[in-house]
Structure formats: C-alpha cells, structure tokens
Design an enzyme around this catalytic site. Structure first.
Site, PDB file in Angstrom:
ATOM      1  N   CYS A   1       0.845  -1.205   0.000  1.00 52.12           N
ATOM      2  CA  CYS A   1       0.000   0.000   0.000  1.00 52.12           C
ATOM      3  C   CYS A   1       0.876   1.249   0.000  1.00 52.12           C
ATOM      4  CB  CYS A   1      -0.913  -0.031   1.223  1.00 52.12           C
ATOM      5  SG  CYS A   1      -1.827   1.503   1.454  1.00 52.12           S
TER       6      CYS A   1
ATOM      7  N   CYS B   1       0.497   3.355   3.158  1.00 51.26           N
ATOM      8  CA  CYS B   1       1.201   2.753   4.304  1.00 51.26           C
ATOM      9  C   CYS B   1       2.696   3.050   4.207  1.00 51.26           C
ATOM     10  CB  CYS B   1       0.972   1.242   4.356  1.00 51.26           C
ATOM     11  SG  CYS B   1      -0.614   0.758   5.081  1.00 51.26           S
TER      12      CYS B   1
ATOM     13  N   ASP C   1      -1.206  16.057  -2.425  1.00 54.03           N
ATOM     14  CA  ASP C   1      -1.541  15.100  -3.468  1.00 54.03           C
ATOM     15  C   ASP C   1      -0.508  15.225  -4.591  1.00 54.03           C
ATOM     16  OD1 ASP C   1      -4.461  13.568  -4.373  1.00 54.03           O
ATOM     17  OD2 ASP C   1      -2.930  13.929  -5.918  1.00 54.03           O
TER      18      ASP C   1
ATOM     19  N   HIS D   1      -4.237   1.270   8.448  1.00 50.50           N
ATOM     20  CA  HIS D   1      -4.677   0.849   7.112  1.00 50.50           C
ATOM     21  C   HIS D   1      -6.117   0.364   7.181  1.00 50.50           C
ATOM     22  CE1 HIS D   1      -4.284  -0.629   2.961  1.00 50.50           C
ATOM     23  NE2 HIS D   1      -5.119  -1.570   3.377  1.00 50.50           N
TER      24      HIS D   1
ATOM     25  N   ASN E   1     -13.482   9.462  -1.149  1.00 50.13           N
ATOM     26  CA  ASN E   1     -13.946   8.506  -2.151  1.00 50.13           C
ATOM     27  C   ASN E   1     -13.954   7.114  -1.522  1.00 50.13           C
ATOM     28  OD1 ASN E   1     -14.177  10.394  -4.293  1.00 50.13           O
ATOM     29  ND2 ASN E   1     -11.957  10.326  -4.596  1.00 50.13           N
TER      30      ASN E   1
ATOM     31  N   GLY F   1     -14.508   6.384  -7.793  1.00 54.89           N
ATOM     32  CA  GLY F   1     -13.207   6.605  -8.424  1.00 54.89           C
ATOM     33  C   GLY F   1     -12.045   6.407  -7.476  1.00 54.89           C
TER      34      GLY F   1
ATOM     35  N   HIS G   1      -6.708   2.898   0.802  1.00 57.01           N
ATOM     36  CA  HIS G   1      -6.291   3.217   2.178  1.00 57.01           C
ATOM     37  C   HIS G   1      -7.016   4.515   2.518  1.00 57.01           C
ATOM     38  CE1 HIS G   1      -2.818   3.641   5.292  1.00 57.01           C
ATOM     39  NE2 HIS G   1      -3.666   4.644   5.495  1.00 57.01           N
TER      40      HIS G   1
ATOM     41  N   HIS H   1      -8.503   7.893   3.179  1.00 54.28           N
ATOM     42  CA  HIS H   1      -7.941   9.245   3.117  1.00 54.28           C
ATOM     43  C   HIS H   1      -9.032  10.228   2.750  1.00 54.28           C
ATOM     44  CE1 HIS H   1      -7.669   7.515  -0.942  1.00 54.28           C
ATOM     45  NE2 HIS H   1      -7.854   8.744  -1.397  1.00 54.28           N
TER      46      HIS H   1
ATOM     47  N   HIS I   1      -9.581  13.993   0.905  1.00 55.49           N
ATOM     48  CA  HIS I   1      -9.022  15.072   0.096  1.00 55.49           C
ATOM     49  C   HIS I   1      -9.437  16.402   0.720  1.00 55.49           C
ATOM     50  CE1 HIS I   1      -8.131  12.533  -3.555  1.00 55.49           C
ATOM     51  NE2 HIS I   1      -9.006  11.749  -2.941  1.00 55.49           N
TER      52      HIS I   1
HETATM   53  P1  5GP Z   1      -8.587   8.465  -4.502  1.00 56.25           P
HETATM   54  O1  5GP Z   1      -9.143   8.489  -5.888  1.00 56.25           O
HETATM   55  O2  5GP Z   1      -8.141   7.085  -4.088  1.00 56.25           O
HETATM   56  O3  5GP Z   1      -9.532   9.087  -3.507  1.00 56.25           O
HETATM   57  O4  5GP Z   1      -7.334   9.440  -4.534  1.00 56.25           O
HETATM   58  C1  5GP Z   1      -6.019   9.039  -4.326  1.00 56.25           C
HETATM   59  C2  5GP Z   1      -5.146  10.251  -4.516  1.00 56.25           C
HETATM   60  O5  5GP Z   1      -3.826   9.916  -4.138  1.00 56.25           O
HETATM   61  C3  5GP Z   1      -5.077  10.749  -5.972  1.00 56.25           C
HETATM   62  O6  5GP Z   1      -5.550  12.080  -6.034  1.00 56.25           O
HETATM   63  C4  5GP Z   1      -3.588  10.623  -6.323  1.00 56.25           C
HETATM   64  O7  5GP Z   1      -3.132  11.705  -7.105  1.00 56.25           O
HETATM   65  C5  5GP Z   1      -2.907  10.554  -4.973  1.00 56.25           C
HETATM   66  N1  5GP Z   1      -1.693   9.749  -4.950  1.00 56.25           N
HETATM   67  C6  5GP Z   1      -1.534   8.516  -5.478  1.00 56.25           C
HETATM   68  N2  5GP Z   1      -0.294   8.056  -5.259  1.00 56.25           N
HETATM   69  C7  5GP Z   1       0.340   9.030  -4.557  1.00 56.25           C
HETATM   70  C8  5GP Z   1       1.662   9.132  -4.027  1.00 56.25           C
HETATM   71  O8  5GP Z   1       2.500   8.243  -4.149  1.00 56.25           O
HETATM   72  N3  5GP Z   1       1.967  10.280  -3.360  1.00 56.25           N
HETATM   73  C9  5GP Z   1       1.061  11.291  -3.208  1.00 56.25           C
HETATM   74  N4  5GP Z   1       1.481  12.375  -2.543  1.00 56.25           N
HETATM   75  N5  5GP Z   1      -0.195  11.215  -3.687  1.00 56.25           N
HETATM   76  C10 5GP Z   1      -0.547  10.103  -4.357  1.00 56.25           C
HETATM   77 ZN    ZN Z   2      -2.346   1.263   3.643  1.00 56.56          ZN
END
Ligand code: 5GP
Ligand code: ZN
Length: 119
Positions: A10, A13, A36, A52, A93, A99, A104, A106, A108
């Site tokens: 992950c 993680c 992000d 996690h 999300n 989407g 994990h 989170h 935004h």
């Molecule tokens: P989700 O669609 O899962 O809610 O959003 C995941 C977010 O994590 C996306 O906006 C993506 O740009 C961001 N993201 C994915 N991988 C990484 C990473 O390795 N580092 C950072 N800082 N953001 C990430």
């Molecule tokens: Zn995780």
C-alpha cells in the site's frame, strides 16, 4: 485482509511509515497530511489515517473518533493553508463508483479556487 495490519504493497502505508519519503504538512499519532501528487486544485492535500483501513466502507465503530479527527485536522490545516475563509471541500472517495484508486482511507482537502460541484 485484516485492516489492523499494514499492507506492504500500500503506497499510503509506505508514506505513513517513512518508506516513501514525503513531506508531511501535519502529523500526529492518528493521521498524517501531505500534498496530493497530482493536484487538481491550488491546495490539494490528503489527510491519511496511519491505520490501514481499505475504504470508508470498511470503517468499524471503533474508528468513529478517528474519522471525526480527520475532519478536525482538515479544518486546522485549511486554516494553516489560508483557505479557511475562502472555502474548501473535503471528499472521501469510497469504492469503485467514487473513483477511489488508493485503497487506504484518506480525505481530500481541496481549495484555493472556486470549485464547481462535481458529477
Ligand atoms: P482516490 O481516488 O483514491 O480518492 O485518490 C487518491 C489520490 O492519491 C489521488 O488524487 C492521487 O493523485 C494521490 N496519490 C496517489 N499516489 C500518490 C503518491 O505516491 N503520493 C502522493 N502524494 N499522492 C498520491
Ligand atoms: Zn495502507
């Protein structure tokens, strides 16, 4: 997978445990905040649980305070980022139709410009 366990594959993680070095704008025993990697707005931060949990749909009763804390921290960081007065959006999300791409939990935190309501 037991959500109490860290998922070794992950990405969040790995950021939480320092394996993938990432500047943290806020951290405590429960959550961390970082930018992000693909910002959609001038301020686009992620409030990430240390634990996690694969998605909001996987939270349990014992996570209630933790999810509340994510909102509280988002509020505090929004103030620090100077977007509390202009306004901001928090989004979680959960699952395929939302989407969600990182499994994990989170939140935004987005702001810094006027946001249209999404689809
Ligand atoms: P989700 O669609 O899962 O809610 O959003 C995941 C977010 O994590 C996306 O906006 C993506 O740009 C961001 N993201 C994915 N991988 C990484 C990473 O390795 N580092 C950072 N800082 N953001 C990430
Ligand atoms: Zn995780």
């Amino acid at each position: 997978m037991n959500p109490e366990q860290k998922d070794t594959d992950c990405i969040f993680c790995k950021i939480v445990n320092g394996e993938v070095p990432t500047e943290l704008l806020y951290q405590d025993e429960d959550v961390v905040v970082f930018r992000d990697i693909n910002p959609l707005t001038p301020v686009h931060l992620l409030v990430v649980t240390r634990k996690h949990i694969p998605s909001l749909a996987h939270m349990s009763d014992e996570d209630t305070a933790l999810v509340g804390k994510m909102t509280r921290v988002a509020n505090q960081v929004a103030k620090e980022q100077g977007i509390a007065d202009s306004g901001y959006r928090v989004t979680i999300n959960s699952g395929a139709d939302s989407g969600q791409i990182v499994p994990h939990l989170h939140m935004h935190l987005m702001g810094g410009r006027h946001l249209r309501w999404g689809h």
